[in-house]
Structure formats: structure tokens, C-alpha cells
Design an enzyme around this catalytic site. Structure first.
Site: not given
Ligand code: NAP
Ligand code: MG
Length: 499
Positions: A187, A262, A296, A395
Site C-alpha cells: 500500500k 522506520e 526523515c 519533526e
């Protein structure tokens, strides 16, 4: 999938193709259409997506289950040949795929072209891995026992990927999954279906048997539970946000399903007084602003030793102001738009939070929307932020970097490690001893000396510590850890007659 043969072969596409899921080798849809839009020009529809529902996701898992026995029994080198053919197909179509990728995700063409090239290289790497040893022998206590252990595929693997590396991340999960004999339900993120269809098409045209790779173009909120919780799913590899990752992990733990996550980062760079400041500024700019900061591994906080703070800031600001924000298809563009309206809301929200918390934008600081209404923001450098403020701790996933002055190495490394994340970290210094100390002191899965925090090579392990990752590492030879299990075999052989 309504593409003509010519379009498939050239990688070009009809004006507005309709994209569908692929289950058991057949294109499938629920009939519910949504628009895949261009973030540089949201009025432009790049493709129509026939969105999959939970029923189609369940069929994808069952198709993968049905294909597993034959695929896993196929000799590994033959599986590798399929990956090699897929690499050739992808490579031949790279220019067209990169354009479609830039149009739906917003990455400048140079970066999307580079990423398609990375996917080709990853496929070739894992094709090569199918010729590597797949186990080891052990000396047995018994003279008539042959004892060995070999790696065997896990079974049906669900792969759930984000939009920010829409071809590299899926490939570095799918290629090892298939190379080691697993079958896959994949997906991709909702906003990058076109790139996903290109990758899946290349793999299927390379001759994968039906059901070995199944593509589910559905929303995470609708198909996620099936892909993670279906009893046939043996493992889930996920890259994305911490919130979704932790929910997946909790669900999988209850069923004993193997999980690899992750997640996010808040990656620090230390700039020491003895650093080559021109080099450090260039590297920090790359790490902070390329891909419009949506990595990331992006550099998000820079701890600068006080005596060189002003000079470093000026150098970084000069680069930020010289990098052109604009159309991803224009070769002079360095920063494309953010990938979606919700990203735009999030990042501009952080720009406002920074200002509200007393930080000063010494470069950028706001949106850069043109008349087309694209999701553009300026590359931004903040100073004067409190180390515990939101922009210095959360973040952002945008082209925003916060500079924090430090008195020396000790304060710098303490601040660098003072985060829930631990993905990547850099130090810029000409002192080898200091660099080696940082290597030891840094709480990160990837440490760079005199290099930007972003950018990883495909043959080395990749992943983080603390809240950034869970499960075994991705990429390189370590990918085998996740996508296989040991099987230990004892063979008792009768002694030769007369012995
Ligand atoms: P996200 O919202 O977590 O989405 C990631 C994937 O999960 C998408 O395919 C998404 O589908 C799917 N998803 C959403 N809800 C789900 C659910 N309930 N169950 C199962 N799947 C679900 O993350 P994102 O906003 O796309 O990506 C940005 C994040 O990814 C950042 O935090 C970034 O740090 C992280 N990231 C990490 C790495 C790394 O290697 N560490 C690399 C790249 C990005 P939909 O698109 O349909 O919602
Ligand atoms: Mg999302």
C-alpha cells in the site's frame, strides 16, 4: 489501468489516466474515484484514482497467500532474474516516470530522476543478493548428522510506504521481500499512486507470477487494518509517521506478526569552530532544504559553536536565499512545493509557532504561494529559538532549520541527543579526535562526519534508535534479517554399510 501499449513502453501517460489496484495480476477498483493532484498547481489533476476498499485489500492478501508456495519454491537466482528485468524496464522508462513522480509529489526533476535511478540500483543489488550464501553449516556432535541452518522466506508481507520517497522506499522493501521468496501486498501513500503504478507495472511486466506482488491503492484509514491484521499476513514493513507506526506495532504485537518500522527524526548537525564553514553551510543547506525538507533524515537543528555562529548563519542564509523555489519541472528549481495541502498547513503552522515562540526567521519564514496556489514555502532559517520550543523539538518535515548557539562540544552533543528521535546526526569538524568522540557519543542510527544528515547508500544498513525505528535494519545485506527466518535442519545419515 487505462494505458495504451505505447504509453506503457515509453513511460508517457495519457492526459489523465485512471489508476487502479492490482490483485492477483488483474487491475481492480471499487469505482470510487479521487483526483491525484499536482502540488505545484493544485487545479491540475495528474491522474484519477479508483480507490481500493478493505475488501480489495483482503483479496490482495489472499492472492499473495495463494502465490507464496510456488514463488518461495522457485530457485532464488531465478527470482533475482525477475528483479533484474524489472530494473531494465524501469531504467528504460526513467524519464517518463520521473516526470509523473514530480507532477504528483512535487520533487524537482533532478531529484525524482535520481530517485528512479536509485530504485533501479536497489533492484539490481537485491537481484545480486539471490546468488549469495543463504545459510551456514554447523559441526554436529554426531558423526552421522549433517547439521545446517538456512534462511527461508517469512510468507505474506504487507508493505506500507510514505509519499516522500515514493519509489526508493517501496523498492528497498519490495525488492528484498521478493528476492528472499516472500509475496507482497503493498500500500503506497495515497498521494503518490502514479509512481506506485509505474513501479508495480515494471515488476509485473518483468514476469512476476500473478499474486506475487499486489498493489492496493487505498487509504490507510480504510485498508490499513486489513493489511496489518489479516491472519495470512506474517510480517509488516512500514515507513511513515510515529503515530501510525506505533498503532501498527500494537496491533501486530497482539497477533505475533513481525514488524519493522522506520519513523520520524529531528536530526542534529554540530558545527564546530574548526569546521570548514563553507562546506558545512552547503551540506546543512542540502540536508535541510532538498526535497523541500521532506526527508526523515533532514537536518532540522544545527548546534553551532558560538565563535563561528554569525559567520555560519550568514553563509547558510546566503544559500537559502539563492535557492530557487518553483515548478519542479523547471531545471533551475531547487525547491519544489510541499507534497500536499496538509503538509503545507503543518509546515506553515510551524513557521507561525516559531515566530510566536520568539524565534526570528533570518531567511524565509513564510509561504511562497504563486497565483497557481501551489503549496510552496520559503527555505527558512530560524535563530533565537529556545532549545525546548516546538520548532527545536518536533519533526517539521519542511525546509526549516533552527540554529542554536553552543559553548562547545559537550553542550552541543548534549543538545543533539536531547530528543526522542535517533535517526541521523552529523558533526562538522577538522579535529579527528572530536569526530571520533561524536561517533561514540551520538545517539543515532546513522552518524556522518563532515556530511549532511540526509543521503544514504543502498548497500549499508539504514535505520535509527529510540523513537525513530523498531525491528531490524533496512537495506544492504541486513535487509535479509527482516524478510527471512532461520530454518535449522538435522539430517541423520546411515553409516556406509560394513562400517
Ligand atoms: P503516515 O501518515 O504515517 O503515512 C505513511 C503510510 O501509512 C501511508 O501509506 C499511509 O496511507 C499509511 N497509513 C495511514 N494510516 C494508516 C493506518 N491506520 N494503518 C495503516 N497504514 C496507514 O506518514 P506520512 O505523513 O505519509 O509520511 C511522513 C512521515 O514519514 C514522517 O514522520 C517521516 O519522518 C516519516 N518517514 C520516515 C522515514 C524513515 O525511513 N525513517 C522515511 C520517510 C518518511 P495514506 O497515505 O493513505 O494515509
Ligand atoms: Mg498521511
Amino acid at each position: 489501468m487505462t494505458q495504451t501499449e505505447t504509453e506503457r513502453n515509453t513511460g508517457a501517460v495519457a492526459a489523465v489516466p485512471t489508476l487502479q489496484s492490482s490483485v492477483g495480476g488483474r487491475w481492480r477498483g471499487s469505482g470510487r474515484l479521487t483526483a491525484d493532484i499536482n502540488p505545484a498547481n493544485p487545479a491540475e489533476t495528474v491522474a484519477e484514482v479508483d480507490v481500493a476498499d478493505a475488501g480489495i485489500a483482503a483479496e490482495a492478501v489472499l492472492a499473495a497467500g495463494a502465490a507464496f508456495r510456488d514463488w518461495s519454491a522457485r530457485p532464488a537466482p531465478a527470482r533475482g532474474e525477475g528483479l533484474r528485468r524489472a530494473a531494465d524496464i524501469l531504467s528504460a522508462r526513467a524519464d517518463g516516470i520521473a516526470r509523473d513522480f514530480s507532477r504528483e509529489e512535487g520533487k524537482p526533476l533532478a531529484e525524482s530522476t535520481g530517485e528512479v535511478g536509485r530504485a533501479v540500483a536497489v533492484l539490481r543489488y537485491f537481484a545480486g543478493q539471490t546468488l549469495e550464501p543463504d545459510g551456514e553449516t554447523y559441526p554436529s556432535q554426531s558423526p552421522t548428522t549433517f547439521l545446517f541452518a538456512r534462511r527461508e522466506p517469512v510468507g505474506v508481507v504487507s508493505i506500507i510506504t510514505p509519499w516522500n520517497f515514493p519509489i526508493a522506499i517501496p523498492t528497498w522493501k519490495i525488492a528484498p521481500a521478493l528476492a528472499y521468496g516472500n509475496t507482497v501486498a503493498w500500500k503506497p501513500a495515497e498521494i503518490v499512486p502514479h509512481t506506485a503504478v509505474h513501479l508495480a507495472t515494471a515488476l509485473m511486466e518483468a514476469g512476476l507470477p500473478d499474486g506475487v506482488l499486489n498493489l492496493v491503492l487505498g487509504r490507510g484509514s480504510e485498508v490499513g487494518d486489513v493489511l496489518v491484521g489479516h491472519p495470512e499476513v506474517r510480517a509488516v514493513s512500514f515507513t511513515g509517521s510515529n503515530a501510525v507506526g506505533r498503532a501498527i506495532q500494537a496491533g501486530a504485537a497482539a497477533r505475533g506478526t513481525k514488524v519493522q518500522l522506520e519513523l520520524g527524526g529531528k536530526n542534529p548537525a554540530l558545527v564546530m569552530r574548526d569546521a570548514d564553514l563553507a562546506h558545512a553551510a552547503e551540506q546543512v543547506a542540502r540536508g535541510a532544504f532538498l526535497s523541500t525538507g521532506q526527508k526523515c533524515t533532514a537536518t532540522s537543528r544545527v548546534m553551532v559553536e558560538a565563535p563561528v555562529f554569525d559567520e555560519f548563519r550568514e553563509r547558510l542564509v546566503a544559500i537559502a536565499e539563492s535557492w530557487k523555489v518553483g515548478d519542479p519541472l523547471d531545471p533551475s528549481t531547487k525547491l519544489g512545493p510541499l507534497a500536499s495541502e496538509s503538509q503545507f498547513e503543518t509546515v506553515t503552522g510551524y513557521l507561525e509557532a516559531g515566530a510566536r515562540d520568539g524565534a526570528r526567521a533570518v531567511a524565509g519564514g513564510g509561504a511562497a504561494r504563486d497565483e497557481g496556489g501551489g503549496f510552496f514555502v520559503q527555505p527558512t532559517v530560524f535563530t533565537g529559538a529556545a532549545p525546548d520550543s516546538r520548532i527545536a523539538t518536533e519533526e517539521i518535515f519542511g525546509p526549516v532549520v533552527t540554529l542554536l548557539p553552543v559553548s562547545g562540544y559537550e553542550e552541543g552533543v548534549r543538545m543533539a541527543n536531547d530528543t526522542v528521535y535517533g535517526l541521523t546526526a552529523s558533526i562538522f569538524t577538522s579535529d579527528l579526535g572530536q569526530a571520533m568522540r561524536f561517533l561514540h557519543d551520538s545517539h543515532a542510527g546513522v552518524v556522518k562526519i563532515n556530511q549532511e544528515t540526509a543521503g544514504v547508500e543502498l548497500q549499508a544498513p539504514f535505520g535509527g534508535v529510540k523513537e525513530s525505528s523498531s525491528g531490524s535494519r533496512e537495506q544492504g545485506k541486513t535487509a535479509r534479517e527482516f524478510f527471512t527466518e532461520w530454518k535449522t535442519v538435522y539430517i541423520e545419515h546411515v553409516p556406509p554399510s560394513g562400517a
